[in-house]
Design a protein around this motif. Sequence first.
Motif, PDB file in Angstrom:
ATOM      1  N   GLY A 390     -35.595  77.393 -72.934  1.00  0.00           N
ATOM      2  CA  GLY A 390     -34.263  77.159 -73.492  1.00  0.00           C
ATOM      3  C   GLY A 390     -33.925  78.160 -74.582  1.00  0.00           C
ATOM      4  O   GLY A 390     -34.195  79.358 -74.460  1.00  0.00           O
ATOM      5  N   GLY A 391     -33.343  77.657 -75.685  1.00  0.00           N
ATOM      6  CA  GLY A 391     -32.938  78.523 -76.783  1.00  0.00           C
ATOM      7  C   GLY A 391     -34.087  79.291 -77.403  1.00  0.00           C
ATOM      8  O   GLY A 391     -33.914  80.439 -77.851  1.00  0.00           O
ATOM      9  N   VAL A 392     -35.282  78.685 -77.445  1.00  0.00           N
ATOM     10  CA  VAL A 392     -36.449  79.377 -77.998  1.00  0.00           C
ATOM     11  C   VAL A 392     -36.770  80.623 -77.181  1.00  0.00           C
ATOM     12  O   VAL A 392     -37.308  81.607 -77.703  1.00  0.00           O
ATOM     13  CB  VAL A 392     -37.659  78.423 -78.037  1.00  0.00           C
ATOM     14  CG1 VAL A 392     -38.913  79.143 -78.518  1.00  0.00           C
ATOM     15  CG2 VAL A 392     -37.372  77.231 -78.942  1.00  0.00           C
ATOM     16  N   GLY A 393     -36.401  80.605 -75.904  1.00  0.00           N
ATOM     17  CA  GLY A 393     -36.665  81.748 -75.047  1.00  0.00           C
ATOM     18  C   GLY A 393     -35.979  83.016 -75.513  1.00  0.00           C
ATOM     19  O   GLY A 393     -36.503  84.121 -75.316  1.00  0.00           O
ATOM     20  N   PHE A 394     -34.790  82.878 -76.144  1.00  0.00           N
ATOM     21  CA  PHE A 394     -34.106  84.055 -76.684  1.00  0.00           C
ATOM     22  C   PHE A 394     -34.955  84.731 -77.755  1.00  0.00           C
ATOM     23  O   PHE A 394     -35.076  85.955 -77.801  1.00  0.00           O
ATOM     24  CB  PHE A 394     -32.750  83.663 -77.276  1.00  0.00           C
ATOM     25  CG  PHE A 394     -31.660  83.506 -76.255  1.00  0.00           C
ATOM     26  CD1 PHE A 394     -31.152  84.602 -75.584  1.00  0.00           C
ATOM     27  CD2 PHE A 394     -31.145  82.265 -75.963  1.00  0.00           C
ATOM     28  CE1 PHE A 394     -30.143  84.472 -74.646  1.00  0.00           C
ATOM     29  CE2 PHE A 394     -30.137  82.110 -75.032  1.00  0.00           C
ATOM     30  CZ  PHE A 394     -29.642  83.214 -74.367  1.00  0.00           C
ATOM     31  N   ILE A 395     -35.548  83.913 -78.636  1.00  0.00           N
ATOM     32  CA  ILE A 395     -36.368  84.473 -79.712  1.00  0.00           C
ATOM     33  C   ILE A 395     -37.654  85.076 -79.150  1.00  0.00           C
ATOM     34  O   ILE A 395     -38.098  86.144 -79.591  1.00  0.00           O
ATOM     35  CB  ILE A 395     -36.672  83.401 -80.764  1.00  0.00           C
ATOM     36  CG1 ILE A 395     -35.371  82.852 -81.358  1.00  0.00           C
ATOM     37  CG2 ILE A 395     -37.551  83.963 -81.881  1.00  0.00           C
ATOM     38  CD1 ILE A 395     -35.552  81.750 -82.368  1.00  0.00           C
ATOM     39  N   LEU A 396     -38.255  84.412 -78.172  1.00  0.00           N
ATOM     40  CA  LEU A 396     -39.465  84.969 -77.558  1.00  0.00           C
ATOM     41  C   LEU A 396     -39.169  86.297 -76.871  1.00  0.00           C
ATOM     42  O   LEU A 396     -39.977  87.233 -76.935  1.00  0.00           O
ATOM     43  CB  LEU A 396     -40.041  83.966 -76.557  1.00  0.00           C
ATOM     44  CG  LEU A 396     -40.552  82.642 -77.137  1.00  0.00           C
ATOM     45  CD1 LEU A 396     -41.058  81.727 -76.033  1.00  0.00           C
ATOM     46  CD2 LEU A 396     -41.642  82.891 -78.175  1.00  0.00           C
ATOM     47  N   ALA A 397     -37.995  86.394 -76.229  1.00  0.00           N
ATOM     48  CA  ALA A 397     -37.616  87.662 -75.611  1.00  0.00           C
ATOM     49  C   ALA A 397     -37.411  88.738 -76.670  1.00  0.00           C
ATOM     50  O   ALA A 397     -37.764  89.912 -76.460  1.00  0.00           O
ATOM     51  CB  ALA A 397     -36.340  87.476 -74.786  1.00  0.00           C
TER      52      ALA A 397
END
Length: 499
Positions: A390-397
């Motif tokens: 989800g939204g955490v995926g943006f930061i991981l990317a």
Amino acid sequence: MQSILRYITSDVLGIINVRLALLYSTATFVSVEAFRRAALGVTERSKWRQAINLVWLSVPVSAAVSAALAGLWLHALSQPAPEVTSEYRLGVWVTASMVVLETAAQPLVILAQAMLFVKLKVVADMVSLCSRVALKAWLIALYPSHAIWAYCVGHAVSSALLVLIYYGTLLWHVRSPDNCLPVKSASELGPRLLPGQPALDRDQLALTWSFFKQGLLKQLLTEGERYLMTAFHLLDFSEQGLYDVVANLGSLAARFLFQPVEENAYVYFSRTVERGKAVASSPVSAAASRVLHDLLRAMSLLGLVAVTFGWSYSHLLLRLYGGALLAAGPAVSLLRAQCAYVLLLAVNGVLECYTFAVMREEQINGYNRKMVLLSVIFVVSTGIFTRLFGGVGFILANCVNMLTRIYVCYRFVAGLPLEPAVSVPPLLGLRPPAAVAAALVTAGLLAAGSESWLYPGSAAAHVTVGALCGAAVVAAAVYSEPRLLQAVRERVGDKLKRS
């Protein structure tokens, strides 16, 4: 921001802090950054006239870029709810106009940076930022249903103050008998032709074009998650607002500490290290190598502190910042991931400063080609991680993106030949001393245990544990890095003497 959260909806917050802020950052970066980097690399006084002319070229560029982006924002992207559409259109045009206004001050801003007018930049940025935030918060408290209008007023006032401060200060310097600027009259601050010389230097233009291509790719990588959520509407405006609150809270150190350090470091490196030369081909560049080592050490330690304490104190910070509602849901996970991103930001910023100051034009072009590959990696990782997390995926990317950029710069700096004058390889600054590493690991474990056993029943006890652990980490850093501490003391002492 904390007071604004209590007056407006997360939808409107997403429009202001994601959609309009992205328009401003994109137009500013594309219009200014390449000219700024090329001009700051000019060391010969005889070429400053052409450098000033070059920077003035950014004004018509910004007008064209801002108008094109405003049209894109109004007609190609998804539009907000009908009740805020009219204010949204106003916000788009005001934001684009302020980019052009601020660009008109860039020749003076860059001239002040080149002359090392550090206090001027600090004061101008502080006045501009404080006026924007205070005026916006006051107007939103009075007219919560017109938050975008309040944003427009605050932005316009802060931009006007920024321009007035720079023009007023540099005009005063020009007319002063102690004028140290490479211009001797107010008219010389504007574009001007010199007899027997071209208006623009061909080498500066070529370097600007290289930086421009690089800037486009770098902007896509830096603001990639916002471009993706804006272009493909992966998150609605409400989710974008929540994401932005957490991302901004987690990147306070990047905006107020890392960015000024990076800007001043680039000015220093560009004036002490000749493009294409070894890490130390003179005593001056040997000193620059030591500065790079110290900056990497300091920034990496600050980033490690953010990771160590961010995990255990994210919930408490969010609860204090925006109340129990903000601390609920995915916000805690977002902030924890953002702390890891802060560490990577700290390291990458300093490495890129040195890399771009040393690279020759053909090396910059080669770097640009690598940035295309990094952009593809970022887009692919964003698609995978957002589906999984989800939204955490943006930061991981973003973390993957920053790791790849660090790797490219690390390889470049490591490949530069070391001269005998370099006593300590600069990249060793990334390795924390053993005592500090042990203190960080111990502090992280104790803070995590405190969150499990003491929080939220006794927030005060949890904070006390964190304060004691923080003191232990500072003590270990002081013990392990006496020379770095001495450098900080000397820098503070110099500032106190000047003031």
